[in-house]
Design an enzyme around this catalytic site. Structure first.
Site, PDB file in Angstrom:
ATOM      1  N   GLU A  70      46.229  51.678  17.635  1.00 41.38           N
ATOM      2  CA  GLU A  70      45.845  50.852  18.767  1.00 41.38           C
ATOM      3  C   GLU A  70      45.730  49.402  18.310  1.00 41.38           C
ATOM      4  O   GLU A  70      45.226  49.131  17.228  1.00 41.38           O
ATOM      5  CB  GLU A  70      44.495  51.292  19.361  1.00 41.38           C
ATOM      6  CG  GLU A  70      44.455  52.696  19.911  1.00 41.38           C
ATOM      7  CD  GLU A  70      43.083  53.070  20.456  1.00 41.38           C
ATOM      8  OE1 GLU A  70      42.258  52.143  20.673  1.00 41.38           O
ATOM      9  OE2 GLU A  70      42.821  54.266  20.653  1.00 41.38           O
TER      10      GLU A  70
ATOM     11  N   GLU B 180      39.195  58.177  16.444  1.00 45.02           N
ATOM     12  CA  GLU B 180      38.037  57.336  16.149  1.00 45.02           C
ATOM     13  C   GLU B 180      36.738  58.103  15.891  1.00 45.02           C
ATOM     14  O   GLU B 180      35.717  57.874  16.536  1.00 45.02           O
ATOM     15  CB  GLU B 180      37.833  56.319  17.275  1.00 45.02           C
ATOM     16  CG  GLU B 180      39.010  55.369  17.414  1.00 45.02           C
ATOM     17  CD  GLU B 180      38.775  54.263  18.430  1.00 45.02           C
ATOM     18  OE1 GLU B 180      37.829  54.368  19.237  1.00 45.02           O
ATOM     19  OE2 GLU B 180      39.549  53.296  18.440  1.00 45.02           O
TER      20      GLU B 180
END
Length: 796
Positions: free
Chosen positions: A551, A446
């Site tokens: 995720e 991320e």
């Protein structure tokens, strides 16, 4: 071919190798929600009074192609070929072969069954059923023939009684599971070895007893034809298989054909307040009245270090030991999952001055994870989750605060240091002892691309890719897939990135819960994932190549204690910082002990739709620890394990296929170069030039030539291997576990500071100015350090 969804009879989904299963065919209209692009934005980034985190990005919670084709080829376990300096045959004649099935017929994986003909029941292996078909039943025999047969049988029993113990004690070969991934049976009677006179099981299937390293035992439950394999005298054996439809570790996992059914081990080696790991008292809850207050692993480490009465930083190792254990890996395989994504921080390698993290210890537990994954046939996606300086400023990056990778005056130096750590991880996992287990490497979790800029991030990605391929070499089987997170720019922004790159994957983290909240009931979300995510993932599988959801969760609201961070409340209840209207009360979303059957089925429907829409996925997360205050899990829609235990997660993820009706789910295969085949690694020179390192400028800092930078003159902090002692007869020796460095031609040093130059704190934030003068007069005109050229290794 037959449809799996009664509402879409014309969609030609491949049938699953299952008996009939109940499916809900009623899908209500889904609310029109936009997926969160930034996973919990904190608009003003000023929710904490501490000036050190004034510019913090918002803390956030981390979050059916069956095996097809002919036998892709077996790979003998590395240890079988090298531990004792000899080559053992790849094993149709090995001891494990008798446990496996070699028929081309599909395997039933619904448990023991009465004999119903060839190929039925896991207790009646297919190779025996084939014999029943191939040979006619014997005619009635005379009494004399029966007596002779009985005598022969008795003699055979005596021979077996003598030979088998000798075989397993002295001459047991190091064997491969040679069956194809669709025809391996569940070994009901585990093989054994005896080095000390007492038999020890080395393999077993559903219902077998497992003895762990510390001597505890549990019963292995896996109704899907999977089996575990662990022989301490053959510690790198890759015979294990998670399920009948997942290739064993000694065969190639065909990305784009074999599907990833994965789960994250969040909160284990990188802690988060939200996870509230299962310790009494829980890690973060214990330090909410201290100075500093524990809001991330940085402040948790500082608080723990000061708490010498409780063991100081050693409390973290206690957490590593207890939160995730071997039994979790066994349960993951038994849940029909075949991958684990494991977040790992840079301090698994080292820390530098002023960084309070517990250094190097988490690496020891990652090595345990590799051992357990190998034992249960699971594959690993190593996710580089926390970079020095922080790649996004969120609590899961180590320190809540500012972004200091490719941003701010230390953005270039921190990127150099991060690339070194990527190189170090890559060298280790590319070794032949580990490359069949750790088959994917998420090089940065991320990164905040809107802050960094896609251009600089692309350059960072290309050099990281070159480091990984430099450690392993080009071509299928040589090291891991390199996974790039989309940086919150969207999958479509990476279409065509690095054409012909060898085995790259794109990673997206689709969540619904970190944006506008809705009071719609859970039942209304049954098709939301299909409508929201299917199209983008379908397109990306063609436009980029392998695409995964690294995720996702079952959460459709941001309810749950500390889901957004310590003390930040929730959008749903209007208590999150900023102007958020009150939508409702969170109680009904977290009171899982009182959920009725309808609520559980509604969550199951959402999970099935997510699995089908995302295609290759890693649920966040496997488990959530109990709160030390209430004694229960307070974020139930984030725990796969809790869902399995209480009936809102599917016990077989394959049943999701067909849930997204009329969504044109992508069909395999990937292009050849995307899987390491023809043309792999031949990135056009123009592309390499376009993304040459370093970038000319760094966001919020200016020209890179005017910023602090490191030089490759340090000693590389290589990762240590595990130690295994193996016995052969009366002698004992240490198994070759590698030296941590796959490519001996890569001799470049580690990026370290230049003695005559000045540096800021790596976590300083973007508002600081670079040192002036940057270096002493003797070094002021130094050339910008270039990345070392890493030749491809000769070791294959």
């Amino acid at each position: 071919m037959a449809p799996n969804n009664a509402n879409s009879p014309n969609i030609p989904y491949e049938p699953l190798p299952l008996t009939d299963f109940p499916r809900s065919s009623v899908f209500q209209d889904s609310p029109s929600l936009q997926p969160s692009g930034f996973d919990s934005p904190l608009p003003d980034r000023t929710s904490y009074a501490d000036d050190s985190i004034t510019n913090a990005p918002s803390p956030r919670f981390l979050a059916a192609a069956l095996y097809q084709g002919d036998d892709p080829g077996n790979r003998g376990s590395y240890a079988s070929q090298n531990t004792f300096g000899s080559v053992a045959p790849s094993a149709p004649g090995s001891s494990v072969y008798a446990l496996n099935v070699h028929s081309g017929q599909p395997l039933r994986d619904d448990g023991p069954d009465s004999e119903q003909g060839p190929g039925t029941g896991t207790q009646s292996p297919l190779y025996l059923a084939e014999k029943h078909v191939a040979y006619a039943a014997p005619a009635a025999k005379s009494k004399r023939k029966l007596l002779l047969a009985g005598a022969a049988l008795a003699a055979a029993v005596v021979v077996i009684a003598v030979v088998v113990p000798v075989y397993f004690t002295l001459v047991k070969p190091k064997s491969d599971a040679a069956a194809s991934s669709t025809t391996t049976s569940n070994p009901a009677s585990p093989s054994s070895t005896s080095g000390t006179g007492s038999p020890t099981a080395v393999t077993g299937g559903n219902g077998s007893k497992v003895t762990t390293e510390d001597g505890t035992t549990f019963i292995y439950s896996n109704p899907f034809g999977g089996f575990w394999y662990w022989d301490p005298n053959d510690p790198f054996n890759n015979n294990a298989q998670a399920q009948s439809w997942t290739p064993p570790l000694n065969q190639t996992f065909q990305f784009g054909v074999d599907r990833i059914f994965g789960v994250n081990l969040g909160g284990w080696l990188v802690t988060e307040p939200f996870m509230r790991v299962f310790l009494v008292p829980a890690l973060y809850e214990k330090y909410q009245s201290t100075t500093p207050q524990a809001v991330d692993e940085w402040t948790l480490s500082e608080a723990m270090a000061a708490d010498t009465a409780s063991g100081g930083l050693s409390q973290l190792e206690t957490h590593y030991q207890t939160f995730i254990t071997e039994q979790d890996f066994a349960e993951i395989a038994g849940a029909g999952l075949n991958f684990v994504r494991i977040p790992v921080p840079y301090w698994a390698i080292e820390t530098r001055e002023g960084e309070p993290f517990l250094p190097k210890v988490s690496w020891t537990y990652f090595l345990k994870a590799v051992q357990w994954a190998r034992k249960y046939g699971l594959r690993i996606n190593l996710d580089f989750h926390a970079l020095p300086g922080s790649q996004n400023g969120w609590n899961h990056s180590g320190k809540l605060g500012s972004i200091n990778v490719l941003n701010g005056p230390m953005g270039y130096a921190n990127a150099q240091r991060s690339l070194d750590y990527i190189r170090i991880f890559a060298e280790f996992i590319s070794q032949p002892e580990y490359r069949d287990v750790v088959v994917m490497f998420g090089i940065t979790n991320e990164p905040e691309a809107p802050t960094m800029g896609q251009g600089p991030l692309s350059r960072f990605y290309l050099l990281a890719y070159q480091y990984v391929r430099g450690a392993s070499g080009i071509g299928a089987g040589n090291g891991p897939y390199v996974s790039f997170h989309d940086g919150f720019l969207g999958l479509n922004q990476w279409a065509g990135f690095l054409p012909n790159a060898d085995r790259t994957a794109l990673d997206d983290h689709p969540y619904l819960c970190f944006t506008t909240q809705s009071s719609a009931p859970m039942s209304s979300y049954a098709q939301t994932p299909c409508d929201t995510w299917s199209a983008s993932f379908n397109t990306s599988m063609s436009a980029f190549g392998m695409t995964t959801a690294g995720e996702w969760s079952n959460a459709v609201t941001d309810c749950g204690l500390w889901v957004n961070g310590v003390g930040l409340g929730s959008r749903y209840e209007g208590t999150y910082p900023g102007s958020w209207p009150v939508v409702g009360n969170c109680t009904s979303w977290i009171d899982w002990q009182n959920w009725n059957a309808s609520m559980k089925q509604d969550i199951t429907n959402f999970a099935l739709a997510s699995m089908d829409a995302l295609q290759n996925w890693f649920f966040w997360t496997w488990k959530i620890g109990n709160s030390s205050t209430t004694g229960i899990v307070e974020a139930p829609q984030w725990s796969y394990q809790l869902g399995l235990q209480n009936g809102w997660m599917p016990t077989d993820p394959r049943v999701a296929s067909g849930t997204c009706a009329n969504q044109n789910i992508w069909s395999p295969p990937l292009q050849a170069w995307q899987t390491g085949g023809a043309g792999a690694g031949q990135i056009p020179a123009s592309v390499s030039s376009e993304y040459a390192w370093p970038p000319a400028t760094i966001s919020n800092a200016g020209a890179v030539t005017l910023l602090p930078s490191y030089t490759p003159t340090g000693t590389v902090a290589t990762l240590p291997p595990p130690t295994f002692t193996v016995t052969s007869g009366k002698s004992a020796q240490t198994a070759n576990a590698g030296d941590g460095w796959n490519n001996p031609s890569d001799t470049a040093g580690e990026m370290v500071g230049i003695a005559t130059c000045s540096y800021l704190n790596p976590w300083i934030g973007p508002s600081a100015s670079p040192p002036s003068p940057l270096c002493s007069s003797g070094a002021a005109a130094r050339a910008l350090p270039q990345p070392p050229v890493t030749p491809f290794p000769s070791r294959i």
